[in-house]
Design an enzyme around this catalytic site. Sequence first.
Site, short mmCIF file in Angstrom:
data_model
loop_
_atom_site.label_atom_id
_atom_site.label_comp_id
_atom_site.label_asym_id
_atom_site.label_seq_id
_atom_site.Cartn_x
_atom_site.Cartn_y
_atom_site.Cartn_z
CB VAL A 68 -3.22 56.63 15.62
CG1 VAL A 68 -3.64 58.02 15.17
CG2 VAL A 68 -3.44 56.43 17.11
CG ASN A 94 -2.83 65.59 20.28
OD1 ASN A 94 -2.30 65.92 21.35
ND2 ASN A 94 -4.14 65.47 20.15
CB SER A 153 2.80 63.17 29.19
OG SER A 153 2.45 63.38 30.55
CE1 TYR A 167 -1.15 59.27 28.66
CE2 TYR A 167 0.38 60.09 30.32
CZ TYR A 167 -0.49 60.33 29.27
OH TYR A 167 -0.70 61.61 28.81
CE LYS A 171 1.33 60.50 26.23
NZ LYS A 171 0.92 61.02 24.91
N1 NAD Z 1 -4.93 66.41 29.27
C1 NAD Z 1 -3.79 66.31 29.89
O1 NAD Z 1 -3.67 66.70 31.05
C2 NAD Z 1 -2.59 65.72 29.18
C3 NAD Z 1 -1.35 65.79 29.83
C4 NAD Z 1 -0.22 65.26 29.19
C5 NAD Z 1 -0.35 64.71 27.93
N2 NAD Z 1 -1.57 64.64 27.34
C6 NAD Z 1 -1.65 64.03 26.01
O2 NAD Z 1 -2.37 64.87 25.12
C7 NAD Z 1 -2.87 64.09 24.06
C8 NAD Z 1 -4.33 64.47 23.82
O3 NAD Z 1 -5.08 64.09 24.96
P1 NAD Z 1 -6.25 64.99 25.55
O4 NAD Z 1 -5.90 65.29 26.95
O5 NAD Z 1 -6.56 66.09 24.63
O6 NAD Z 1 -7.42 63.91 25.62
P2 NAD Z 1 -8.87 63.87 24.94
O7 NAD Z 1 -9.40 62.55 25.35
O8 NAD Z 1 -9.63 65.09 25.28
O9 NAD Z 1 -8.56 63.88 23.38
C9 NAD Z 1 -7.92 62.79 22.77
C10 NAD Z 1 -8.51 62.59 21.39
O10 NAD Z 1 -7.80 61.50 20.76
C11 NAD Z 1 -8.74 60.64 20.16
N3 NAD Z 1 -8.20 59.28 20.08
C12 NAD Z 1 -8.08 58.37 21.07
N4 NAD Z 1 -7.61 57.21 20.60
C13 NAD Z 1 -7.43 57.40 19.26
C14 NAD Z 1 -7.01 56.57 18.20
N5 NAD Z 1 -6.69 55.28 18.43
N6 NAD Z 1 -6.94 57.07 16.95
C15 NAD Z 1 -7.29 58.37 16.72
N7 NAD Z 1 -7.74 59.20 17.66
C16 NAD Z 1 -7.81 58.72 18.93
C17 NAD Z 1 -9.96 60.70 21.04
O11 NAD Z 1 -11.14 60.28 20.35
C18 NAD Z 1 -9.99 62.17 21.42
O12 NAD Z 1 -10.75 62.94 20.51
C19 NAD Z 1 -2.64 62.63 24.44
O13 NAD Z 1 -1.51 62.14 23.76
C20 NAD Z 1 -2.39 62.72 25.93
O14 NAD Z 1 -1.60 61.64 26.40
C21 NAD Z 1 -2.69 65.14 27.93
#
Ligand code: NAD
Length: 264
Positions: A68, A94, A153, A167, A171
């Site tokens: 992305v 996402n 987030s 971060y 967000k």
């Molecule tokens: N897990 C949590 O507790 C949490 C809490 C709040 C927000 N989030 C947000 O949820 C979203 C998903 O995160 P997650 O927790 O599922 O993490 P994750 O690491 O399990 O999944 C994230 C996915 O995004 C992909 N990714 C990373 N950089 C990328 C790029 N430049 N282009 C395309 N794909 C890319 C990764 O390869 C991975 O498959 C994020 O935006 C994160 O900030 C997560």
Amino acid sequence: MTKEIFDLAGRSAFVTGAASGLGFAMTEAMVESGAAVCLADVDANNLDKAVDHFRRQSNQVEGVELDVRDPAKIKQVVKAYADRQGRLDVMFANAGITGGAPISQPDGAIETIDLDVWRNVLDVNLTGVFATLQAAAAVMKPQRSGRIIATASIAGMRTSNVSGYAYSSTKAAVIQIVKLAAAELAQYDIRVNGIAPGPFLTNIAGGRMFTDPARRDFMAQGTALKRVADPKELKGLVTLLASDAASFITGQVIAIDGGALVIT
Ligand SMILES: NC(=O)c1ccc[n+]([C@@H]2O[C@H](COP(=O)([O-])OP(=O)(O)OC[C@H]3O[C@@H](n4cnc5c(N)ncnc54)[C@H](O)[C@@H]3O)[C@@H](O)[C@H]2O)c1
């Protein structure tokens, strides 16, 4: 019928960061609700595994390797998918990463922040999300309909003892982008909403919540429910926002955080 307003049969969806964690759960929700889905991820290996997994459930699943941080590529692959499907109904912006220590740690202090780390987090979480919304709007405006769901987030809603400057700032910015885009795109019947997750057991931050029980407990104590969430617990909310059940909801960012925001 109430059940029917959640049905996504005949709809098409595109999910960034679909190979893992919350994006994987979003994809699962879309597949189970009957939508065709394009999974996009920078991790080609995990992407292949995820596409194989969902193809066992649906023949309306495809994958595209996508970073992305490359806005031209996002535009190209989103348009190509919309052309193949005849339309694009749902976009999940996402993909996201962590980066930088929280302010409570010495290397999270403002003067120590490495601007290369800062820029990379902004490139993925902010510019990447914005470029994804641009690509979605470009195909949704002419069709005069669409639903966009951006992953923010709770770290963008208050100060956090888990995330640092970069971060949390991205967000907070995503929350504002959701509001602006919702206001602009409503005239095209495009609804734009966000989700603000609390702690979910994913691979974010190297999967430390999976591997380190102390870390998981620390994250759990930050919620009112005193636990971290399974990504599957996201499926109800994202299906709601993607479906006609949310026909009058736009410009909202909904926290799904086990009550983290209501405790002190
Ligand atoms: N897990 C949590 O507790 C949490 C809490 C709040 C927000 N989030 C947000 O949820 C979203 C998903 O995160 P997650 O927790 O599922 O993490 P994750 O690491 O399990 O999944 C994230 C996915 O995004 C992909 N990714 C990373 N950089 C990328 C790029 N430049 N282009 C395309 N794909 C890319 C990764 O390869 C991975 O498959 C994020 O935006 C994160 O900030 C997560």
